[in-house]
Design a protein around this motif. Structure first.
Motif, PDB file in Angstrom:
ATOM      1  N   LEU A  93       0.836  -1.209   0.000  1.00 36.07           N
ATOM      2  CA  LEU A  93       0.000   0.000   0.000  1.00 36.07           C
ATOM      3  C   LEU A  93       0.868   1.255   0.000  1.00 36.07           C
ATOM      4  O   LEU A  93       0.582   2.218  -0.710  1.00 36.07           O
ATOM      5  N   ASN A  94       1.921   1.249   0.812  1.00 33.47           N
ATOM      6  CA  ASN A  94       2.785   2.418   0.931  1.00 33.47           C
ATOM      7  C   ASN A  94       3.541   2.684  -0.361  1.00 33.47           C
ATOM      8  O   ASN A  94       3.510   3.800  -0.901  1.00 33.47           O
ATOM      9  N   TYR A  95       4.207   1.669  -0.871  1.00 32.29           N
ATOM     10  CA  TYR A  95       5.051   1.873  -2.050  1.00 32.29           C
ATOM     11  C   TYR A  95       4.237   2.037  -3.328  1.00 32.29           C
ATOM     12  O   TYR A  95       4.682   2.723  -4.259  1.00 32.29           O
ATOM     13  N   ALA A  96       3.050   1.458  -3.385  1.00 31.84           N
ATOM     14  CA  ALA A  96       2.193   1.680  -4.552  1.00 31.84           C
ATOM     15  C   ALA A  96       1.833   3.159  -4.670  1.00 31.84           C
ATOM     16  O   ALA A  96       1.759   3.702  -5.782  1.00 31.84           O
ATOM     17  N   ALA A  97       1.640   3.820  -3.520  1.00 32.77           N
ATOM     18  CA  ALA A  97       1.324   5.251  -3.535  1.00 32.77           C
ATOM     19  C   ALA A  97       2.503   6.063  -4.061  1.00 32.77           C
ATOM     20  O   ALA A  97       2.335   6.989  -4.869  1.00 32.77           O
ATOM     21  N   TYR A  98       3.705   5.726  -3.616  1.00 28.19           N
ATOM     22  CA  TYR A  98       4.895   6.441  -4.087  1.00 28.19           C
ATOM     23  C   TYR A  98       5.137   6.196  -5.578  1.00 28.19           C
ATOM     24  O   TYR A  98       5.425   7.129  -6.338  1.00 28.19           O
ATOM     25  N   PHE A  99       5.001   4.940  -5.988  1.00 29.04           N
ATOM     26  CA  PHE A  99       5.186   4.623  -7.407  1.00 29.04           C
ATOM     27  C   PHE A  99       4.111   5.296  -8.261  1.00 29.04           C
ATOM     28  O   PHE A  99       4.382   5.715  -9.392  1.00 29.04           O
ATOM     29  N   ALA A 100       2.884   5.394  -7.721  1.00 26.29           N
ATOM     30  CA  ALA A 100       1.796   6.043  -8.455  1.00 26.29           C
ATOM     31  C   ALA A 100       2.138   7.498  -8.750  1.00 26.29           C
ATOM     32  O   ALA A 100       1.915   7.987  -9.867  1.00 26.29           O
ATOM     33  N   GLU A 101       2.677   8.198  -7.765  1.00 29.15           N
ATOM     34  CA  GLU A 101       3.052   9.599  -7.976  1.00 29.15           C
ATOM     35  C   GLU A 101       4.191   9.722  -8.993  1.00 29.15           C
ATOM     36  O   GLU A 101       4.215  10.651  -9.801  1.00 29.15           O
ATOM     37  N   ILE A 102       5.123   8.790  -8.937  1.00 25.10           N
ATOM     38  CA  ILE A 102       6.235   8.811  -9.897  1.00 25.10           C
ATOM     39  C   ILE A 102       5.721   8.585 -11.316  1.00 25.10           C
ATOM     40  O   ILE A 102       6.074   9.320 -12.245  1.00 25.10           O
ATOM     41  N   PHE A 103       4.866   7.580 -11.474  1.00 24.90           N
ATOM     42  CA  PHE A 103       4.331   7.289 -12.811  1.00 24.90           C
ATOM     43  C   PHE A 103       3.382   8.388 -13.281  1.00 24.90           C
ATOM     44  O   PHE A 103       3.325   8.677 -14.489  1.00 24.90           O
ATOM     45  N   ARG A 104       2.642   8.999 -12.351  1.00 21.92           N
ATOM     46  CA  ARG A 104       1.769  10.113 -12.735  1.00 21.92           C
ATOM     47  C   ARG A 104       2.594  11.238 -13.375  1.00 21.92           C
ATOM     48  O   ARG A 104       2.236  11.774 -14.421  1.00 21.92           O
ATOM     49  N   GLY A 105       3.716  11.556 -12.732  1.00 22.65           N
ATOM     50  CA  GLY A 105       4.596  12.565 -13.294  1.00 22.65           C
ATOM     51  C   GLY A 105       5.132  12.157 -14.652  1.00 22.65           C
ATOM     52  O   GLY A 105       5.267  12.986 -15.565  1.00 22.65           O
ATOM     53  N   GLY A 106       5.419  10.868 -14.803  1.00 19.37           N
ATOM     54  CA  GLY A 106       5.907  10.362 -16.082  1.00 19.37           C
ATOM     55  C   GLY A 106       4.864  10.476 -17.185  1.00 19.37           C
ATOM     56  O   GLY A 106       5.161  10.922 -18.302  1.00 19.37           O
ATOM     57  N   PHE A 107       3.622  10.099 -16.864  1.00 21.49           N
ATOM     58  CA  PHE A 107       2.547  10.185 -17.858  1.00 21.49           C
ATOM     59  C   PHE A 107       2.289  11.631 -18.264  1.00 21.49           C
ATOM     60  O   PHE A 107       2.062  11.930 -19.439  1.00 21.49           O
ATOM     61  N   GLN A 108       2.321  12.533 -17.285  1.00 19.88           N
ATOM     62  CA  GLN A 108       2.039  13.939 -17.581  1.00 19.88           C
ATOM     63  C   GLN A 108       3.181  14.608 -18.340  1.00 19.88           C
ATOM     64  O   GLN A 108       2.999  15.695 -18.889  1.00 19.88           O
ATOM     65  N   ALA A 109       4.358  13.967 -18.346  1.00 20.59           N
ATOM     66  CA  ALA A 109       5.497  14.521 -19.082  1.00 20.59           C
ATOM     67  C   ALA A 109       5.456  14.178 -20.567  1.00 20.59           C
ATOM     68  O   ALA A 109       6.217  14.743 -21.356  1.00 20.59           O
ATOM     69  N   ILE A 110       4.562  13.269 -20.945  1.00 18.86           N
ATOM     70  CA  ILE A 110       4.450  12.894 -22.361  1.00 18.86           C
ATOM     71  C   ILE A 110       3.692  13.994 -23.115  1.00 18.86           C
ATOM     72  O   ILE A 110       2.585  14.362 -22.722  1.00 18.86           O
ATOM     73  N   PRO A 111       4.264  14.535 -24.171  1.00 21.31           N
ATOM     74  CA  PRO A 111       3.582  15.595 -24.946  1.00 21.31           C
ATOM     75  C   PRO A 111       2.242  15.112 -25.497  1.00 21.31           C
ATOM     76  O   PRO A 111       2.097  13.950 -25.903  1.00 21.31           O
TER      77      PRO A 111
END
Length: 213
Positions: A93-111
């Protein structure tokens, strides 16, 4: 040397528990984090708000508190976990939240042009994600994922609080019993070895992805 040989089996057994928790947390929390990140950037407001609240709770409270809550708190309302299951549940639960924020930033960085190009090519949403978006996101997030992987190795030492026989607990028991710092030094060496191997593998992966255009 004889003393080291005597305590090494218990330390290795503790290290196996640590590695098991580490591997299963990664295997489950990374895909879960990707799914949550897609929910965070979705246009479904109730889902988005719920996931934002979940991420806020997980990132805003200590992992140690979450472990204690899952193992000692949830039984009060009738939800009971075995020690290992409680630790794994809390870590995921803890690390899924951290990874989610990391991947969210990655998805939003795609033009946005990438998505428009996919529409022109008549790719479905799943094909766009699988063939165009996710490979680029992975390249973007690898350094941040690497940092979390190293943190995860060290965070596994927190499971001592619920009495799980991990590497640190094995070292503490030997130190208290024999009144010597040798077990703790060996524990440190093993942790350094694990983080060193993980860092090397992550660097290789990062270098491999950096060659992608």
């Amino acid at each position: 040397m004889n003393y080291i040989n005597a305590i090494l089996p218990s330390l290795i057994q503790g290290a196996q528990m640590t590695l098991s928790l580490f591997c299963w947390t990664l295997i489950i929390s990374i895909p879960l984090g990707i799914i949550i990140s897609l929910g965070l950037i979705s246009h479904i407001k109730p889902l988005q708000l719920f996931l934002k609240f979940y991420v806020w709770i997980m990132r805003g409270t200590p992992l140690l508190l979450q472990l204690i809550f899952v193992f000692y708190g949830l039984p009060i309302i009738g939800v009971i976990f075995q020690r290992y299951d409680a630790a794994l549940f809390a870590f995921i639960l803890n690390y899924a939240a951290y990874f989610a924020e990391i991947f969210r930033g990655g998805f939003q960085a795609i033009p946005k042009g990438q998505y428009e190009s996919a529409k022109v090519l008549r790719l479905t949403k799943m094909q766009t994600l699988r063939r165009i978006v996710i490979p680029q996101v992975v390249k973007i997030v690898i350094p941040s994922i690497g940092n979390e992987v190293i943190n995860l190795i060290k965070d596994t030492s927190l499971v001592y609080v619920i009495g799980l026989g991990d590497l640190l607990r094995a070292g503490n028991v030997a130190t208290a019993r024999d009144v010597t710092l040798v077990p703790l030094v060996l524990v440190g060496v093993i942790y350094l070895a694990m983080t060193g191997i993980a860092s090397y593998l992550l660097k290789k992966i990062e270098n491999n992805y950096s060659k992608w255009k």
